[in-house]
Design an enzyme around this catalytic site. Sequence first.
Site, PDB file in Angstrom:
ATOM      1  CB  CYS A  61      26.671  60.158  22.738  1.00  0.00           C
ATOM      2  SG  CYS A  61      25.780  59.116  23.848  1.00  0.00           S
ATOM      3  CB  THR A 118      23.412  58.057  26.433  1.00  0.00           C
ATOM      4  OG1 THR A 118      22.733  58.514  25.270  1.00  0.00           O
ATOM      5  CG2 THR A 118      22.616  56.940  27.076  1.00  0.00           C
TER       6      THR A 118
HETATM    7  P1  5GP Z   1      31.210  59.093  17.025  1.00  0.00           P
HETATM    8  O1  5GP Z   1      31.824  58.403  15.857  1.00  0.00           O
HETATM    9  O2  5GP Z   1      30.985  60.543  16.767  1.00  0.00           O
HETATM   10  O3  5GP Z   1      31.948  58.840  18.299  1.00  0.00           O
HETATM   11  O4  5GP Z   1      29.783  58.420  17.251  1.00  0.00           O
HETATM   12  C1  5GP Z   1      28.789  58.409  16.251  1.00  0.00           C
HETATM   13  C2  5GP Z   1      27.557  57.717  16.795  1.00  0.00           C
HETATM   14  O5  5GP Z   1      27.020  58.429  17.922  1.00  0.00           O
HETATM   15  C3  5GP Z   1      26.368  57.682  15.833  1.00  0.00           C
HETATM   16  O6  5GP Z   1      26.503  56.732  14.819  1.00  0.00           O
HETATM   17  C4  5GP Z   1      25.221  57.395  16.779  1.00  0.00           C
HETATM   18  O7  5GP Z   1      25.092  56.026  17.074  1.00  0.00           O
HETATM   19  C5  5GP Z   1      25.640  58.117  18.042  1.00  0.00           C
HETATM   20  N1  5GP Z   1      24.884  59.377  18.201  1.00  0.00           N
HETATM   21  C6  5GP Z   1      24.700  60.350  17.302  1.00  0.00           C
HETATM   22  N2  5GP Z   1      23.974  61.370  17.818  1.00  0.00           N
HETATM   23  C7  5GP Z   1      23.679  61.008  19.080  1.00  0.00           C
HETATM   24  C8  5GP Z   1      22.931  61.633  20.129  1.00  0.00           C
HETATM   25  O8  5GP Z   1      22.425  62.743  20.016  1.00  0.00           O
HETATM   26  N3  5GP Z   1      22.835  60.940  21.289  1.00  0.00           N
HETATM   27  C9  5GP Z   1      23.395  59.710  21.447  1.00  0.00           C
HETATM   28  N4  5GP Z   1      23.218  59.084  22.606  1.00  0.00           N
HETATM   29  N5  5GP Z   1      24.144  59.113  20.496  1.00  0.00           N
HETATM   30  C10 5GP Z   1      24.266  59.743  19.322  1.00  0.00           C
END
Ligand code: 5GP
Length: 352
Positions: free
Chosen positions: A190, A192
């Site tokens: 992400c 953001t």
């Molecule tokens: P991880 O476990 O990889 O740290 O986080 C997974 C979460 O990242 C997902 O469930 C979703 O909420 C968030 N996420 C997935 N794709 C994106 C994206 O393209 N942008 C953002 N801001 N968050 C994402």
Amino acid sequence: MRIEEDVKLDFKDVLIRPKRSTLSSRKEVDVSREYVFKWSERKFKGVPIIAANMDSVGTMEMARVFAATGQGLGVALHKHYSLEQLIEFYEKNGNENVWYSIGVSEKDEEKLDAFLSSDIQKQGQGIDKLCIDVANGYSEPFVEFVRRIRSKLPDVTIMAGNVVTGEMVEELVLSGADIVKVGIGPGSVCTTRKMTGVGYPQLSAIIECADAAHGLKGFVCADGGCAVPGDIAKAFGGGADFVMLGGMLAGHDQSEGKIIKGKDGKQYMAFYGMSSSTAMEKHAGGVAEYRASEGKTVQVPYRGDVRDSLQDILGGLRSACTYVGAVTLKELSKRTTFVRVTQQLNTIFGND
Ligand code: 5GP
């Protein structure tokens, strides 16, 4: 303008303090939980970990393997399966550990409506768990959408998000969410926080949101930012009822992706955010002009069968429970004392 002076914490800012325990082995620990949901009144029993609804994580193959473990592990199927694929999946595999995911677009709702009028739904074997998922859960139309879906589907368990503050958790619970998904900006792919400057340290978000949800008999799902099993233990220790994982489950045989040979000769798989340009090009024919891509694409090492990684994850969680003397996962948050770690220590131990 206002500045909040309270310290807010991420997983890397704390460790869990060990406590005296009567447990002699991590095998004695039960990492499943039992919940009854506020609105759907349905029961859940199982290990409260859910694969994220991302292309290479929330796959049907992942769901089949998770179901076969018999431990109640969940999978939120990604939004890009066709109606036909979804109906066929539910017909063949049942709905036990599967979350149907939607955004708030008309297209998503049309597909949901079509599923709801299918035979499998009428036979009671269709959607019983729904994940309503947007990047920013703070908008009034989103709350309105959750309310509308709740009145349309009174007995479906609804998880909705994402938000990071108590007042918004309360609003979503009161609007019909059984579980509120917590996390803005912590995801491994992400961007953001970088693109917008918006976010909230994930551990504090979990602690504050869980407190708000539990007061109303709601639940929270900590979504994003877990990179190692210890982070999952910290999320549960902070009060999360469910934990959603993306990156930790990427790069496996169940990712339905291609194995790429890296320049170093090692094997990798692509993993990308669902609003990355890779995802948008694949599913929407390019990045919409008004919207900056807030996700990135990375290559993660290919890790083989997800069953081995699951064993590591559950082993780490059981071990964390042993260190604080929690016989069950439910006891973990009661027995958790976090100790703050200085930035210096993080640098030495490579937690940054
Ligand atoms: P991880 O476990 O990889 O740290 O986080 C997974 C979460 O990242 C997902 O469930 C979703 O909420 C968030 N996420 C997935 N794709 C994106 C994206 O393209 N942008 C953002 N801001 N968050 C994402």
